[in-house]
Design a protein around this motif. Structure first.
Motif, PDB file in Angstrom:
ATOM      1  N   ILE A 102       0.849  -1.199   0.000  1.00 45.04           N
ATOM      2  CA  ILE A 102       0.000   0.000   0.000  1.00 45.04           C
ATOM      3  C   ILE A 102       0.885   1.249   0.000  1.00 45.04           C
ATOM      4  N   ASN A 103       0.545   2.197  -0.889  1.00 46.40           N
ATOM      5  CA  ASN A 103       1.281   3.452  -1.091  1.00 46.40           C
ATOM      6  C   ASN A 103       2.590   3.270  -1.849  1.00 46.40           C
ATOM      7  N   HIS A 104       2.833   2.063  -2.357  1.00 46.93           N
ATOM      8  CA  HIS A 104       4.024   1.825  -3.180  1.00 46.93           C
ATOM      9  C   HIS A 104       3.634   1.866  -4.657  1.00 46.93           C
ATOM     10  N   GLY A 105       4.545   2.363  -5.489  1.00 45.99           N
ATOM     11  CA  GLY A 105       4.335   2.361  -6.924  1.00 45.99           C
ATOM     12  C   GLY A 105       4.659   1.000  -7.503  1.00 45.99           C
ATOM     13  N   VAL A 106       3.890   0.569  -8.495  1.00 45.84           N
ATOM     14  CA  VAL A 106       4.110  -0.741  -9.117  1.00 45.84           C
ATOM     15  C   VAL A 106       3.999  -0.609 -10.640  1.00 45.84           C
ATOM     16  N   LEU A 107       4.628  -1.543 -11.335  1.00 49.26           N
ATOM     17  CA  LEU A 107       4.523  -1.647 -12.787  1.00 49.26           C
ATOM     18  C   LEU A 107       3.769  -2.919 -13.123  1.00 49.26           C
ATOM     19  N   ALA A 108       2.811  -2.814 -14.029  1.00 51.56           N
ATOM     20  CA  ALA A 108       2.041  -3.971 -14.485  1.00 51.56           C
ATOM     21  C   ALA A 108       1.790  -3.816 -15.980  1.00 51.56           C
ATOM     22  N   ASP A 154      19.079  -5.292 -22.055  1.00 49.13           N
ATOM     23  CA  ASP A 154      19.009  -6.667 -21.555  1.00 49.13           C
ATOM     24  C   ASP A 154      17.564  -7.092 -21.303  1.00 49.13           C
ATOM     25  N   ALA A 155      17.365  -8.407 -21.218  1.00 49.44           N
ATOM     26  CA  ALA A 155      16.040  -8.956 -20.911  1.00 49.44           C
ATOM     27  C   ALA A 155      15.653  -8.599 -19.480  1.00 49.44           C
ATOM     28  N   GLY A 156      14.360  -8.477 -19.253  1.00 48.44           N
ATOM     29  CA  GLY A 156      13.859  -8.173 -17.914  1.00 48.44           C
ATOM     30  C   GLY A 156      12.932  -6.979 -17.921  1.00 48.44           C
ATOM     31  N   VAL A 157      12.708  -6.431 -16.733  1.00 45.39           N
ATOM     32  CA  VAL A 157      11.827  -5.276 -16.565  1.00 45.39           C
ATOM     33  C   VAL A 157      12.663  -4.011 -16.470  1.00 45.39           C
ATOM     34  N   LEU A 158      12.317  -3.026 -17.289  1.00 46.12           N
ATOM     35  CA  LEU A 158      13.069  -1.783 -17.332  1.00 46.12           C
ATOM     36  C   LEU A 158      12.140  -0.615 -16.986  1.00 46.12           C
ATOM     37  N   GLY A 192       8.159 -10.699 -27.607  1.00 46.53           N
ATOM     38  CA  GLY A 192       8.152 -10.609 -26.146  1.00 46.53           C
ATOM     39  C   GLY A 192       8.535  -9.251 -25.615  1.00 46.53           C
ATOM     40  N   VAL A 193       8.147  -8.190 -26.339  1.00 46.56           N
ATOM     41  CA  VAL A 193       8.398  -6.818 -25.880  1.00 46.56           C
ATOM     42  C   VAL A 193       7.049  -6.167 -25.583  1.00 46.56           C
ATOM     43  N   GLN A 194       6.824  -5.745 -24.351  1.00 50.79           N
ATOM     44  CA  GLN A 194       5.535  -5.144 -24.005  1.00 50.79           C
ATOM     45  C   GLN A 194       5.710  -3.951 -23.067  1.00 50.79           C
ATOM     46  N   PRO A 195       4.833  -2.956 -23.199  1.00 50.65           N
ATOM     47  CA  PRO A 195       4.896  -1.793 -22.303  1.00 50.65           C
ATOM     48  C   PRO A 195       4.294  -2.111 -20.945  1.00 50.65           C
ATOM     49  N   LEU A 196       4.718  -1.373 -19.948  1.00 57.46           N
ATOM     50  CA  LEU A 196       4.197  -1.518 -18.596  1.00 57.46           C
ATOM     51  C   LEU A 196       3.680  -0.171 -18.117  1.00 57.46           C
ATOM     52  N   THR A 197       2.568  -0.186 -17.422  1.00 58.70           N
ATOM     53  CA  THR A 197       1.982   1.035 -16.898  1.00 58.70           C
ATOM     54  C   THR A 197       2.271   1.162 -15.405  1.00 58.70           C
ATOM     55  N   PHE A 198       2.302   2.394 -14.929  1.00 56.87           N
ATOM     56  CA  PHE A 198       2.644   2.666 -13.532  1.00 56.87           C
ATOM     57  C   PHE A 198       1.395   3.066 -12.746  1.00 56.87           C
ATOM     58  N   GLY A 199       1.347   2.634 -11.503  1.00 54.43           N
ATOM     59  CA  GLY A 199       0.267   3.031 -10.608  1.00 54.43           C
ATOM     60  C   GLY A 199       0.692   2.875  -9.164  1.00 54.43           C
ATOM     61  N   THR A 200      -0.069   3.457  -8.264  1.00 59.35           N
ATOM     62  CA  THR A 200       0.220   3.369  -6.832  1.00 59.35           C
ATOM     63  C   THR A 200      -0.869   2.563  -6.143  1.00 59.35           C
ATOM     64  N   VAL A 201      -0.470   1.578  -5.348  1.00 66.11           N
ATOM     65  CA  VAL A 201      -1.426   0.721  -4.650  1.00 66.11           C
ATOM     66  C   VAL A 201      -2.138   1.528  -3.567  1.00 66.11           C
ATOM     67  N   LYS A 227       4.841  -6.592 -12.007  1.00 65.14           N
ATOM     68  CA  LYS A 227       6.126  -6.863 -12.663  1.00 65.14           C
ATOM     69  C   LYS A 227       7.310  -6.315 -11.871  1.00 65.14           C
ATOM     70  N   GLN A 228       7.064  -5.177 -11.205  1.00 64.87           N
ATOM     71  CA  GLN A 228       8.133  -4.573 -10.388  1.00 64.87           C
ATOM     72  C   GLN A 228       7.515  -3.597  -9.411  1.00 64.87           C
ATOM     73  N   VAL A 229       8.102  -3.529  -8.217  1.00 61.72           N
ATOM     74  CA  VAL A 229       7.695  -2.560  -7.202  1.00 61.72           C
ATOM     75  C   VAL A 229       8.738  -1.447  -7.176  1.00 61.72           C
TER      76      VAL A 229
END
Length: 230
Positions: A102-108, A154-158, A192-201, A227-229
């Motif tokens: 809660i109150n942390h930003g996340v990527l999905a 590199d591969a992974g979440v950027l 396997g390249v996709q965009p991620l959106t940002f939001g706050t829980v 995908k990432q916090v």
């Protein structure tokens, strides 16, 4: 040596006695327990022994086989109880872990980019490394207002950020934009390249559907969706 016994008399046939032995009119809860299953099996076995034909009694192999069945059923029920306990423990752990976000930003997964005060956060997920990564930011009308190219990613979440500067040198007004990404590898379009959106829980919900994270800019997410916090 075969086990023998005289048949029960008194108006009750062997078939009826067997039916009575397995008749479960007691508590529903107890009938589902391991102990109840053991009692049911043993009652059935004893009833069979009491009502067997003295001229054709059960042999030791038959008794051993039924005892083996008892052990199998008991083992399965204990395994089911263990699994249910583990599921509850996992659900409690997932709920606690989600609450800590809660109150942390996340990527999905998602293409939306919210620009506020001239800045926006987003991300890219790469299944494999790419030689070049092109990022196109589009306005509400679908027009590309900013393009950025990265080399040897590199591969992974950027995680990435945009300072709101458009290609024409002006600052993008606050609002909702979209992100399109593409990669090249060995002269070919990378998969396997996709965009991620940002939001706050903002909060966490629990229920029959499991633990859900409520992210106003995205919607309801599961822990696996993150995908990432940040």
């Amino acid at each position: 040596m075969a086990i023998t016994n005289t048949p029960v008399t008194g108006g009750s046939s062997p078939t009826q006695a067997l039916l009575n032995a397995v008749n479960t009119r007691g508590s529903t809860d107890s009938s589902k327990s391991v102990t109840a299953d053991q009692d049911k099996f043993m009652t059935l076995l004893i009833t069979q022994l009491k009502n067997q034909d003295p001229l054709n009694p059960l042999d030791n192999a038959q008794v051993t086989s039924q005892l083996a069945q008892l052990q199998t059923v008991t083992g399965i029920n204990k395994l089911n109880e263990t699994i249910e306990s583990l599921k509850k423990d996992y659900a409690n752990s997932a709920s606690l872990q989600a609450t800590n976000l809660i109150n942390h930003g996340v990527l999905a997964a998602g293409k939306n980019l919210q620009v506020a005060s001239g800045k926006g956060l987003f991300g890219v997920e790469l299944k494999n490394a790419v030689d070049t990564l092109q990022i196109d930011i589009k306005n509400a009308a679908g027009k590309v207002v900013h393009t950025q190219t990265l080399q040897a990613v590199d591969a992974g979440v950027l995680p990435l950020g945009w300072d709101g500067k458009m290609d024409d040198g002006t600052t993008a007004p606050d609002g909702m934009y979209t992100v399109a990404v593409s990669g090249m590898l060995g002269g070919k379009t990378a998969e396997g390249v996709q965009p991620l959106t940002f939001g706050t829980v903002a909060s966490v919900s629990t229920g029959a559907g499991g633990t859900k994270l409520n992210v106003p800019a995205i919607g309801q997410l599961t822990m696996d969706d993150i995908k990432q916090v940040l």
